[in-house]
Motif scaffolding. Sequence first.
Motif, PDB file in Angstrom:
ATOM      1  N   SER A  32       0.838  -1.191   0.000  1.00 26.96           N
ATOM      2  CA  SER A  32       0.000   0.000   0.000  1.00 26.96           C
ATOM      3  C   SER A  32       0.878   1.248   0.000  1.00 26.96           C
ATOM      4  O   SER A  32       2.109   1.160   0.028  1.00 26.96           O
ATOM      5  CB  SER A  32      -0.948  -0.027   1.199  1.00 26.96           C
ATOM      6  OG  SER A  32      -1.946  -1.026   1.031  1.00 26.96           O
ATOM      7  N   ILE A  33       0.238   2.408  -0.025  1.00 29.47           N
ATOM      8  CA  ILE A  33       0.980   3.659  -0.205  1.00 29.47           C
ATOM      9  C   ILE A  33       0.514   4.713   0.792  1.00 29.47           C
ATOM     10  O   ILE A  33      -0.587   4.637   1.341  1.00 29.47           O
ATOM     11  CB  ILE A  33       0.838   4.195  -1.640  1.00 29.47           C
ATOM     12  CG1 ILE A  33      -0.642   4.375  -2.003  1.00 29.47           C
ATOM     13  CG2 ILE A  33       1.534   3.282  -2.630  1.00 29.47           C
ATOM     14  CD1 ILE A  33      -0.873   4.990  -3.379  1.00 29.47           C
ATOM     15  N   GLY A  34       1.368   5.687   1.008  1.00 37.30           N
ATOM     16  CA  GLY A  34       1.026   6.815   1.854  1.00 37.30           C
ATOM     17  C   GLY A  34       1.195   8.125   1.103  1.00 37.30           C
ATOM     18  O   GLY A  34       2.043   8.250   0.219  1.00 37.30           O
ATOM     19  N   ILE A  35       0.356   9.082   1.452  1.00 38.10           N
ATOM     20  CA  ILE A  35       0.512  10.464   0.974  1.00 38.10           C
ATOM     21  C   ILE A  35       0.526  11.342   2.217  1.00 38.10           C
ATOM     22  O   ILE A  35      -0.389  11.272   3.049  1.00 38.10           O
ATOM     23  CB  ILE A  35      -0.626  10.879   0.019  1.00 38.10           C
ATOM     24  CG1 ILE A  35      -0.581  10.031  -1.249  1.00 38.10           C
ATOM     25  CG2 ILE A  35      -0.523  12.364  -0.329  1.00 38.10           C
ATOM     26  CD1 ILE A  35      -1.710  10.311  -2.228  1.00 38.10           C
ATOM     27  N   ASP A  36       1.564  12.148   2.367  1.00 38.88           N
ATOM     28  CA  ASP A  36       1.701  12.952   3.575  1.00 38.88           C
ATOM     29  C   ASP A  36       0.649  14.054   3.602  1.00 38.88           C
ATOM     30  O   ASP A  36       0.314  14.647   2.569  1.00 38.88           O
ATOM     31  CB  ASP A  36       3.101  13.562   3.642  1.00 38.88           C
ATOM     32  CG  ASP A  36       3.451  14.010   5.041  1.00 38.88           C
ATOM     33  OD1 ASP A  36       3.947  13.187   5.827  1.00 38.88           O
ATOM     34  OD2 ASP A  36       3.197  15.192   5.354  1.00 38.88           O
ATOM     35  N   THR A  37       0.150  14.323   4.800  1.00 37.91           N
ATOM     36  CA  THR A  37      -0.879  15.353   4.962  1.00 37.91           C
ATOM     37  C   THR A  37      -0.390  16.713   4.487  1.00 37.91           C
ATOM     38  O   THR A  37      -1.199  17.575   4.127  1.00 37.91           O
ATOM     39  CB  THR A  37      -1.313  15.426   6.437  1.00 37.91           C
ATOM     40  OG1 THR A  37      -1.671  14.113   6.882  1.00 37.91           O
ATOM     41  CG2 THR A  37      -2.510  16.330   6.621  1.00 37.91           C
ATOM     42  N   SER A  38       0.919  16.920   4.475  1.00 35.12           N
ATOM     43  CA  SER A  38       1.451  18.198   3.996  1.00 35.12           C
ATOM     44  C   SER A  38       1.053  18.470   2.547  1.00 35.12           C
ATOM     45  O   SER A  38       1.017  19.631   2.119  1.00 35.12           O
ATOM     46  CB  SER A  38       2.979  18.210   4.116  1.00 35.12           C
ATOM     47  OG  SER A  38       3.568  17.176   3.343  1.00 35.12           O
ATOM     48  N   GLN A  39       0.733  17.413   1.796  1.00 35.74           N
ATOM     49  CA  GLN A  39       0.347  17.591   0.395  1.00 35.74           C
ATOM     50  C   GLN A  39      -1.052  18.188   0.248  1.00 35.74           C
ATOM     51  O   GLN A  39      -1.430  18.601  -0.854  1.00 35.74           O
ATOM     52  CB  GLN A  39       0.418  16.255  -0.349  1.00 35.74           C
ATOM     53  CG  GLN A  39       1.816  15.651  -0.394  1.00 35.74           C
ATOM     54  CD  GLN A  39       2.826  16.576  -1.051  1.00 35.74           C
ATOM     55  OE1 GLN A  39       2.532  17.243  -2.044  1.00 35.74           O
ATOM     56  NE2 GLN A  39       4.025  16.636  -0.487  1.00 35.74           N
ATOM     57  N   VAL A  40      -1.834  18.222   1.332  1.00 35.41           N
ATOM     58  CA  VAL A  40      -3.166  18.848   1.263  1.00 35.41           C
ATOM     59  C   VAL A  40      -3.223  20.094   2.135  1.00 35.41           C
ATOM     60  O   VAL A  40      -4.292  20.691   2.293  1.00 35.41           O
ATOM     61  CB  VAL A  40      -4.279  17.859   1.678  1.00 35.41           C
ATOM     62  CG1 VAL A  40      -4.284  16.660   0.758  1.00 35.41           C
ATOM     63  CG2 VAL A  40      -4.141  17.422   3.128  1.00 35.41           C
ATOM     64  N   GLN A  41      -2.093  20.494   2.707  1.00 34.80           N
ATOM     65  CA  GLN A  41      -2.067  21.703   3.536  1.00 34.80           C
ATOM     66  C   GLN A  41      -2.447  22.925   2.709  1.00 34.80           C
ATOM     67  O   GLN A  41      -3.166  23.810   3.172  1.00 34.80           O
ATOM     68  CB  GLN A  41      -0.681  21.885   4.158  1.00 34.80           C
ATOM     69  CG  GLN A  41      -0.587  23.077   5.101  1.00 34.80           C
ATOM     70  CD  GLN A  41       0.789  23.210   5.722  1.00 34.80           C
ATOM     71  OE1 GLN A  41       1.759  22.636   5.226  1.00 34.80           O
ATOM     72  NE2 GLN A  41       0.889  23.959   6.815  1.00 34.80           N
TER      73      GLN A  41
END
Length: 504
Positions: free
Chosen positions: A54-63
């Motif tokens: 699976s994969i992760g996307i850091d919350t900073s990418q939606v800041q």
Amino acid sequence: MLSNRRLVLTCAIFLCCNTALLVFFVKFNIGERCYITINKDESIPAVLPENFLSIGIDTSQVQHHNTLDFSNKRFGELAAALAPARVRLGGTLSDLLIFSADENPPLPCQHYVHTSNDSAHPPLECFYLTGSKWTQINEFCKATNLKLLFTFNVLMRNEHGWNSHNALEILKYSHEKKYDIDWQLGNEPNSFHHVFNVTITPQVLAHDFKKLRKLLNTNGYKKSLLVGPDTTRPQEHQPNCLKYMVEFLGNGSHSISVRSWHQYYLNSRTATLEEFWNPKTFDLLKEQIETMQSHTKDYNNIPMWLTETSTSYGGGAPGLSNTYAGSPLWVDKLGLAARYNITSVFRQSFYGGNYSMIDHDFEPLPDWWISVLYKKLVGSKVLNLTCKCSQYQRMYAHCANTKYTSDPTAITIYAVNLQLEKAKFLLNGTAFKSNNLDIDEYIISAPSNNRKTKTILLNGWPLQYESSVPNFKPNHIKYGNHISMPPYSIGFWVIKNTSVENCK
């Protein structure tokens, strides 16, 4: 006619040249002979779900709402190539995220989050995630066959502990739109004092999880998983991680569906290419898994996940984590996690940072290609494999992916070769008694052995993204009983017509 002396000299030179060529041939074409043993009656130590990788996307990418466009067609195609999978939206900034269904929130977000005013710990800025962005994220997940794992902000607190009002807003909004989501609460809580100068004890966090579980059950998400506590990796010089995990489970194990923690090998600021390819670095994960599992064995009925993991913490090492330099660590991590029955591994990150799988122009990087190939070839049943070789070759085996071949005896072996030498493996054991083995071979390597490349070769040809479903073409080996790897390579072999019974 040559004199006797000249004839002897000529023969000596000829002999020396041939000896040197023979040594060179042996060193770079024969390599150390290794033995792979798999028996036909091997037990299955683990059976993995399809969304194991699976994969992760850091919350900073939606800041900032314009940082990442989840509706971008190419971005969606690259993500869908890894499906079925989960995508975790998490990271440090999860505990600064405030949801607002309105595009223009009525109050500044500081009204909701209270962090330290200590000058030694300058407060990080909170931010809003609007309803439209939340909708875009969830529509992206539905379109790509990815299951969202979302991390609630646990730093929204009052005198009674975690303030769940904002979480309730997200749940009501999501349930109304029928979004299918699993949940977390807080990111690396054992590090809160270091990051935010705030302390939440494992006992208090367990109480917060209990509150969240009740909230999910009564607001349309009774079947959703609750995953936690997402501590950092265990280290001898920082025993607080293990202590936090054990005390949390002792108080909150009945509220969670999954035991979860994060794993990195190295510090991105100081990591070197040599460390990335050092067997001692690879061994860190094995030690950490065994430590975490042994200290939480009383809770083995609860699955274990690595919900955030990559080569090096702190955003990834530039020129290493997002190049072929980091690929052997990724392949080895998948193999070790599977062997130890860690049933989901979330790669940090799919997009963003120096450890991403795709770059800012939505071009695939080496680990994206390798992950897609892994999904294509590797099945859910893990096999025991014995490999008598050096510490520089690391090897794993599964039953083959049934979507790849209809042969019920097919197995997939995958391996890394960390040496600047060719490695040759003899297929040994009762699984390979057939004289009709049929092998599909996929060799990943770097042009001119440049381990810091972002362009990799498959069976000698550069991989270039042309469509959402890459057409990987194997080398075919018939009737052979050995496989081999070039220097600095990664290999996948689907071996058909074996005698392995448990793959049927």
